[in-house]
Scaffold this motif. Structure first.
Motif, PDB file in Angstrom:
ATOM      1  N   ILE A   1       0.842  -1.196   0.000  1.00  0.00           N
ATOM      2  CA  ILE A   1       0.000   0.000   0.000  1.00  0.00           C
ATOM      3  C   ILE A   1       0.879   1.249   0.000  1.00  0.00           C
ATOM      4  N   GLY A   2       1.924   1.229   0.838  1.00  0.00           N
ATOM      5  CA  GLY A   2       2.836   2.366   0.875  1.00  0.00           C
ATOM      6  C   GLY A   2       3.562   2.566  -0.435  1.00  0.00           C
ATOM      7  N   THR A   3       3.996   1.470  -1.047  1.00  0.00           N
ATOM      8  CA  THR A   3       4.692   1.553  -2.341  1.00  0.00           C
ATOM      9  C   THR A   3       3.781   2.156  -3.398  1.00  0.00           C
ATOM     10  N   ILE A   4       2.536   1.700  -3.434  1.00  0.00           N
ATOM     11  CA  ILE A   4       1.570   2.243  -4.398  1.00  0.00           C
ATOM     12  C   ILE A   4       1.350   3.730  -4.159  1.00  0.00           C
TER      13      ILE A   4
ATOM     14  N   ALA B   1      20.181  -4.876  -2.201  1.00  0.00           N
ATOM     15  CA  ALA B   1      19.057  -5.567  -1.571  1.00  0.00           C
ATOM     16  C   ALA B   1      17.721  -5.055  -2.108  1.00  0.00           C
ATOM     17  N   LEU B   2      17.714  -3.815  -2.598  1.00  0.00           N
ATOM     18  CA  LEU B   2      16.485  -3.261  -3.164  1.00  0.00           C
ATOM     19  C   LEU B   2      16.022  -4.052  -4.387  1.00  0.00           C
ATOM     20  N   TRP B   3      16.991  -4.606  -5.137  1.00  0.00           N
ATOM     21  CA  TRP B   3      16.625  -5.323  -6.366  1.00  0.00           C
ATOM     22  C   TRP B   3      15.975  -6.668  -6.072  1.00  0.00           C
ATOM     23  N   GLU B   4      16.043  -7.074  -4.801  1.00  0.00           N
ATOM     24  CA  GLU B   4      15.375  -8.320  -4.424  1.00  0.00           C
ATOM     25  C   GLU B   4      13.872  -8.123  -4.244  1.00  0.00           C
ATOM     26  N   GLN B   5      13.422  -6.875  -4.279  1.00  0.00           N
ATOM     27  CA  GLN B   5      12.007  -6.579  -4.105  1.00  0.00           C
ATOM     28  C   GLN B   5      11.305  -6.514  -5.466  1.00  0.00           C
ATOM     29  N   GLY B   6      11.443  -7.590  -6.216  1.00  0.00           N
ATOM     30  CA  GLY B   6      10.900  -7.598  -7.571  1.00  0.00           C
ATOM     31  C   GLY B   6       9.414  -7.319  -7.624  1.00  0.00           C
ATOM     32  N   LEU B   7       8.662  -7.927  -6.705  1.00  0.00           N
ATOM     33  CA  LEU B   7       7.213  -7.741  -6.706  1.00  0.00           C
ATOM     34  C   LEU B   7       6.841  -6.284  -6.448  1.00  0.00           C
ATOM     35  N   PHE B   8       7.568  -5.633  -5.546  1.00  0.00           N
ATOM     36  CA  PHE B   8       7.267  -4.240  -5.216  1.00  0.00           C
ATOM     37  C   PHE B   8       7.569  -3.324  -6.404  1.00  0.00           C
ATOM     38  N   PHE B   9       8.642  -3.628  -7.131  1.00  0.00           N
ATOM     39  CA  PHE B   9       8.947  -2.842  -8.324  1.00  0.00           C
ATOM     40  C   PHE B   9       7.850  -2.996  -9.367  1.00  0.00           C
ATOM     41  N   GLN B  10       7.356  -4.214  -9.517  1.00  0.00           N
ATOM     42  CA  GLN B  10       6.282  -4.443 -10.482  1.00  0.00           C
ATOM     43  C   GLN B  10       5.019  -3.682 -10.092  1.00  0.00           C
TER      44      GLN B  10
ATOM     45  N   LYS C   1      -9.454  11.713  -2.655  1.00  0.00           N
ATOM     46  CA  LYS C   1     -10.279  11.241  -1.543  1.00  0.00           C
ATOM     47  C   LYS C   1      -9.496  10.333  -0.603  1.00  0.00           C
ATOM     48  N   TRP C   2      -8.691   9.426  -1.174  1.00  0.00           N
ATOM     49  CA  TRP C   2      -8.025   8.400  -0.379  1.00  0.00           C
ATOM     50  C   TRP C   2      -6.512   8.545  -0.331  1.00  0.00           C
ATOM     51  N   GLY C   3      -5.946   9.460  -1.112  1.00  0.00           N
ATOM     52  CA  GLY C   3      -4.495   9.554  -1.210  1.00  0.00           C
ATOM     53  C   GLY C   3      -3.795   9.808   0.105  1.00  0.00           C
ATOM     54  N   ASN C   4      -4.337  10.729   0.902  1.00  0.00           N
ATOM     55  CA  ASN C   4      -3.697  11.038   2.176  1.00  0.00           C
ATOM     56  C   ASN C   4      -3.707   9.857   3.130  1.00  0.00           C
ATOM     57  N   LEU C   5      -4.788   9.075   3.106  1.00  0.00           N
ATOM     58  CA  LEU C   5      -4.856   7.896   3.974  1.00  0.00           C
ATOM     59  C   LEU C   5      -3.826   6.861   3.543  1.00  0.00           C
ATOM     60  N   PHE C   6      -3.724   6.595   2.249  1.00  0.00           N
ATOM     61  CA  PHE C   6      -2.730   5.643   1.763  1.00  0.00           C
ATOM     62  C   PHE C   6      -1.320   6.132   2.073  1.00  0.00           C
ATOM     63  N   ASP C   7      -1.116   7.432   1.933  1.00  0.00           N
ATOM     64  CA  ASP C   7       0.190   8.008   2.237  1.00  0.00           C
ATOM     65  C   ASP C   7       0.521   7.836   3.715  1.00  0.00           C
ATOM     66  N   ALA C   8      -0.456   8.014   4.585  1.00  0.00           N
ATOM     67  CA  ALA C   8      -0.241   7.824   6.023  1.00  0.00           C
ATOM     68  C   ALA C   8       0.115   6.376   6.333  1.00  0.00           C
TER      69      ALA C   8
END
Length: 212
Positions: free
Chosen positions: A9-12, A57-66, A88-95
């Motif tokens: 959710i944070g990545t998105i 180690a960041l490159w191991e997060q393949g799913l998050f990059f996708q 409407k929902w951006g601030n909540l997701f950002d939090a």
């Protein structure tokens, strides 16, 4: 598994915010992807450098990059539809993203037995580092450092984990909820930290020029 969902959710949220800023600045498609990726992963990369985790180690997060790439693509292709929901929902997701990333950053440093100061820095950089890089690349003053109470909640997460007040799973989830709620309250009620601006009058400026 729960932490992975929260991190997604944070990545998105961070990837979308980077893409939106790039489109507001009228960047081309390459710039949109770069700003989106940097916002989602820039803080973690800086954190890894400072606490001794290989940046690779960041490159191991393949799913998050996708997930980040799909989010950016969706924003670029359907900006009007997604922006309505984002407002409407951006601030909540950002939090949610701030809280999850800050806690994870602090846990990284704590597991490596770093001191309290390093744990707090890791929490802050993971939570807000990407946003700072995003704003600097967009030639904006970093919003997280001036407009709202934002970094303070990341510091709180780092403080609680660094002092080993929150160690058990239920305590970490409670901390996540607390940080998320505090962030939501801070933007809902427009909480701000004290600030002071310095204004140099034209007279003083002229006197310096004459005296110089």
């Amino acid at each position: 598994m729960t932490w992975e969902v929260l991190s997604m959710i944070g990545t998105i949220a961070f990837a979308i915010s980077g893409a939106i800023v790039a489109m507001e600045e009228e960047y081309d498609i390459f710039g949109v992807y770069i700003l989106g990726i940097v916002t989602a992963f820039g803080g973690g990369a800086i954190r890894n450098l400072l606490i001794g985790v290989p940046v690779s180690a960041l490159w191991e997060q393949g799913l998050f990059f996708q997930i980040a790439l799909l989010s950016i693509t969706a924003v670029f292709l359907f900006p009007n539809n997604l922006l309505r929901h984002w407002q409407k929902w951006g601030n909540l997701f950002d939090a949610i993203g701030l809280s999850a990333f800050a806690i994870q950053g602090a846990m990284y440093a704590e597991k490596m037995h770093h001191p309290l100061s390093a744990v707090i820095v890791a929490a802050v950089l993971t939570g807000i580092g990407g946003g700072i890089i995003r704003d600097l690349l967009a030639k904006r003053k970093p919003i997280v450092l001036r407009a709202e109470i934002y970094a303070v909640w990341a510091i709180l997460a780092g403080f609680m984990i660094g002092l080993e007040i929150a160690t058990e799973s239920w305590q970490l989830y409670t901390l996540f909820v607390v940080v998320t709620v505090l962030r939501v309250l801070s933007y809902t009620f427009d909480w701000k930290l004290p600030s002071r601006s310095l204004e140099v009058s034209q007279t003083i400026h002229n006197q310096k020029q004459i005296g110089g």
